[in-house]
Design a protein around this motif. Structure first.
Motif, PDB file in Angstrom:
ATOM      1  N   VAL A  34       0.820  -1.211   0.000  1.00 25.89           N
ATOM      2  CA  VAL A  34       0.000   0.000   0.000  1.00 25.89           C
ATOM      3  C   VAL A  34       0.857   1.266   0.000  1.00 25.89           C
ATOM      4  CG1 VAL A  34      -2.087  -1.019   0.963  1.00 25.89           C
ATOM      5  CG2 VAL A  34      -0.310  -0.222   2.515  1.00 25.89           C
ATOM      6  N   CYS A  35       2.053   1.195   0.573  1.00 27.32           N
ATOM      7  CA  CYS A  35       2.970   2.341   0.494  1.00 27.32           C
ATOM      8  C   CYS A  35       3.394   2.581  -0.958  1.00 27.32           C
ATOM      9  CB  CYS A  35       4.205   2.099   1.356  1.00 27.32           C
ATOM     10  SG  CYS A  35       3.959   2.364   3.129  1.00 27.32           S
ATOM     11  N   VAL A  36       3.747   1.497  -1.653  1.00 25.86           N
ATOM     12  CA  VAL A  36       4.167   1.610  -3.048  1.00 25.86           C
ATOM     13  C   VAL A  36       3.041   2.167  -3.916  1.00 25.86           C
ATOM     14  CG1 VAL A  36       4.816   0.278  -5.100  1.00 25.86           C
ATOM     15  CG2 VAL A  36       5.942  -0.174  -2.912  1.00 25.86           C
ATOM     16  N   PHE A  37       1.825   1.667  -3.711  1.00 20.91           N
ATOM     17  CA  PHE A  37       0.697   2.156  -4.499  1.00 20.91           C
ATOM     18  C   PHE A  37       0.392   3.624  -4.199  1.00 20.91           C
ATOM     19  CE2 PHE A  37      -0.393  -2.106  -5.889  1.00 20.91           C
ATOM     20  CZ  PHE A  37      -1.023  -1.870  -7.110  1.00 20.91           C
ATOM     21  N   THR A  38       0.522   4.019  -2.933  1.00 17.81           N
ATOM     22  CA  THR A  38       0.269   5.418  -2.583  1.00 17.81           C
ATOM     23  C   THR A  38       1.257   6.351  -3.271  1.00 17.81           C
ATOM     24  OG1 THR A  38      -0.624   4.789  -0.410  1.00 17.81           O
ATOM     25  CG2 THR A  38       0.109   7.067  -0.671  1.00 17.81           C
ATOM     26  N   VAL A  39       2.538   5.979  -3.254  1.00 13.27           N
ATOM     27  CA  VAL A  39       3.563   6.788  -3.912  1.00 13.27           C
ATOM     28  C   VAL A  39       3.382   6.757  -5.430  1.00 13.27           C
ATOM     29  CG1 VAL A  39       6.037   7.039  -4.322  1.00 13.27           C
ATOM     30  CG2 VAL A  39       5.208   6.475  -2.029  1.00 13.27           C
ATOM     31  N   TRP A  40       3.084   5.578  -5.972  1.00  9.44           N
ATOM     32  CA  TRP A  40       2.955   5.393  -7.415  1.00  9.44           C
ATOM     33  C   TRP A  40       1.732   6.128  -7.968  1.00  9.44           C
ATOM     34  CZ3 TRP A  40       1.812   0.029 -10.058  1.00  9.44           C
ATOM     35  CH2 TRP A  40       2.078   0.121 -11.427  1.00  9.44           C
ATOM     36  N   TRP A  41       0.621   6.022  -7.278  1.00  4.10           N
ATOM     37  CA  TRP A  41      -0.625   6.646  -7.735  1.00  4.10           C
ATOM     38  C   TRP A  41      -0.779   8.076  -7.237  1.00  4.10           C
ATOM     39  CZ3 TRP A  41      -5.625   3.821  -9.016  1.00  4.10           C
ATOM     40  CH2 TRP A  41      -5.365   2.587  -9.620  1.00  4.10           C
ATOM     41  N   GLN A  42       0.035   8.473  -6.237  1.00  2.00           N
ATOM     42  CA  GLN A  42      -0.123   9.784  -5.592  1.00  2.00           C
ATOM     43  C   GLN A  42      -1.550   9.931  -5.061  1.00  2.00           C
ATOM     44  OE1 GLN A  42       2.381  12.640  -5.107  1.00  2.00           O
ATOM     45  NE2 GLN A  42       3.221  10.573  -4.974  1.00  2.00           N
ATOM     46  N   SER A  43      -2.003   8.869  -4.423  1.00  2.00           N
ATOM     47  CA  SER A  43      -3.355   8.823  -3.866  1.00  2.00           C
ATOM     48  C   SER A  43      -3.421   7.699  -2.835  1.00  2.00           C
ATOM     49  CB  SER A  43      -4.383   8.574  -4.969  1.00  2.00           C
ATOM     50  OG  SER A  43      -5.669   8.328  -4.425  1.00  2.00           O
ATOM     51  N   VAL A  44      -4.213   7.883  -1.783  1.00  2.00           N
ATOM     52  CA  VAL A  44      -4.379   6.836  -0.776  1.00  2.00           C
ATOM     53  C   VAL A  44      -5.526   5.886  -1.118  1.00  2.00           C
ATOM     54  CG1 VAL A  44      -3.439   8.200   1.124  1.00  2.00           C
ATOM     55  CG2 VAL A  44      -5.895   8.291   0.644  1.00  2.00           C
ATOM     56  N   TRP A  45      -6.236   6.141  -2.244  1.00  2.00           N
ATOM     57  CA  TRP A  45      -7.413   5.334  -2.546  1.00  2.00           C
ATOM     58  C   TRP A  45      -7.104   3.874  -2.849  1.00  2.00           C
ATOM     59  CZ3 TRP A  45     -12.050   5.964  -0.974  1.00  2.00           C
ATOM     60  CH2 TRP A  45     -12.478   7.244  -0.635  1.00  2.00           C
ATOM     61  N   PRO A  46      -6.017   3.534  -3.518  1.00  2.00           N
ATOM     62  CA  PRO A  46      -5.706   2.104  -3.656  1.00  2.00           C
ATOM     63  C   PRO A  46      -5.532   1.429  -2.291  1.00  2.00           C
ATOM     64  CG  PRO A  46      -4.436   3.373  -5.229  1.00  2.00           C
ATOM     65  CD  PRO A  46      -5.085   4.366  -4.306  1.00  2.00           C
ATOM     66  N   ALA A  47      -4.832   2.109  -1.361  1.00  2.00           N
ATOM     67  CA  ALA A  47      -4.639   1.553  -0.019  1.00  2.00           C
ATOM     68  C   ALA A  47      -5.973   1.394   0.705  1.00  2.00           C
ATOM     69  CB  ALA A  47      -3.698   2.462   0.796  1.00  2.00           C
ATOM     70  N   ILE A  48      -6.845   2.394   0.580  1.00  2.00           N
ATOM     71  CA  ILE A  48      -8.159   2.331   1.226  1.00  2.00           C
ATOM     72  C   ILE A  48      -8.971   1.166   0.667  1.00  2.00           C
ATOM     73  CG2 ILE A  48     -10.386   3.506   1.462  1.00  2.00           C
ATOM     74  CD1 ILE A  48      -8.820   6.157   1.576  1.00  2.00           C
ATOM     75  N   ILE A  49      -8.973   1.023  -0.653  1.00  2.00           N
ATOM     76  CA  ILE A  49      -9.746  -0.049  -1.292  1.00  2.00           C
ATOM     77  C   ILE A  49      -9.216  -1.422  -0.881  1.00  2.00           C
ATOM     78  CG2 ILE A  49     -10.314  -1.123  -3.515  1.00  2.00           C
ATOM     79  CD1 ILE A  49     -10.337   1.758  -4.693  1.00  2.00           C
TER      80      ILE A  49
END
Length: 223
Positions: free
Chosen positions: A182-197
């Motif tokens: 989820v850290c990688v996705f947050t940095v990669w997407w510049q959004s916390v929504w992947p982590a939330i999902i």
């Protein structure tokens, strides 16, 4: 200086959440693992969620530099991001969570009123959104500003695993790859929504079995 003060504020919030969670698990063992899904336990979980939500939102209100941009969904998602997200979503969905969490669960004759289930579900949803905002937006952003992106992610994952210290060894170990994901996705997407999902997905898959049993008992009692 501002970064240091904010990190101290985040650490205070983190410590309060950790101590509150450990105290409740000491008073009612297994409360956050759903081993004993009794009405009184869900009531205490509601209090824990409310306290945690407050402590996770509070640091953002004390600074003008909170990364609120991470709460927006990305304007553009490339093919690689889409494939990676759907792949991880599928893996999480088919992972055998039941074997990990529900082997020694005791539902007994627990019956919860629908309003209580709705209240718990609403607070749980707000808690998980606030949780990812706290860890993957506030904490990750400030740790990376302080020690760089690599060490910032490592520290974030370790703090994330540590806050699960009251749970089983399997879950603590599982927090390491999931925290990194989820850290990688947050940095990669510049959004916390992947982590939330992803986190909501795990919560639904993990917590639905006990609620399904409780709802079934409630229907049987109504007949």
């Amino acid at each position: 200086m501002k970064t240091t003060i904010l990190i101290l504020t985040l650490m205070i919030s983190y410590t309060v959440i950790l101590l509150a969670t450990r105290w409740m698990n000491k008073v009612r063992p297994g409360i956050t693992t759903y081993k004993e899904p009794q009405p009184a336990n869900f009531k205490m979980l509601n209090y824990l969620h409310a306290i945690s939500i407050l402590m996770m939102i509070l640091p953002a209100l004390t600074t003008a530099s909170a990364p609120f941009f991470l709460l927006s969904f990305p304007d553009k998602i490339n093919m690689g991001q889409t494939i990676a997200f759907l792949t991880c979503f599928g893996i999480i969905g088919f992972f055998p969570w039941t074997r990990m969490y529900h082997g020694d669960q005791k539902t007994g004759n627990t019956i919860l009123p629908l309003p209580s289930i709705f209240l718990y579900g609403s607070l749980r949803l707000l808690f998980l959104i606030s949780y990812e905002w706290f860890f993957r937006a506030l904490l990750l952003t400030d740790l990376t500003s302080w020690v760089g992106i690599n060490y910032g992610i490592i520290m974030n994952v370790l703090l994330y695993a540590m806050i699960h210290i009251h749970k089983s060894k399997k879950e603590i170990i599982a927090c390491l790859p999931f925290g990194l994901l989820v850290c990688v996705f947050t940095v990669w997407w510049q959004s916390v929504w992947p982590a939330i999902i992803f986190h909501l997905q795990i919560a639904i898959v993990n917590e639905w079995p006990p609620f399904q049993k409780i709802i079934s008992l409630q229907k049987q009692a109504a007949l």
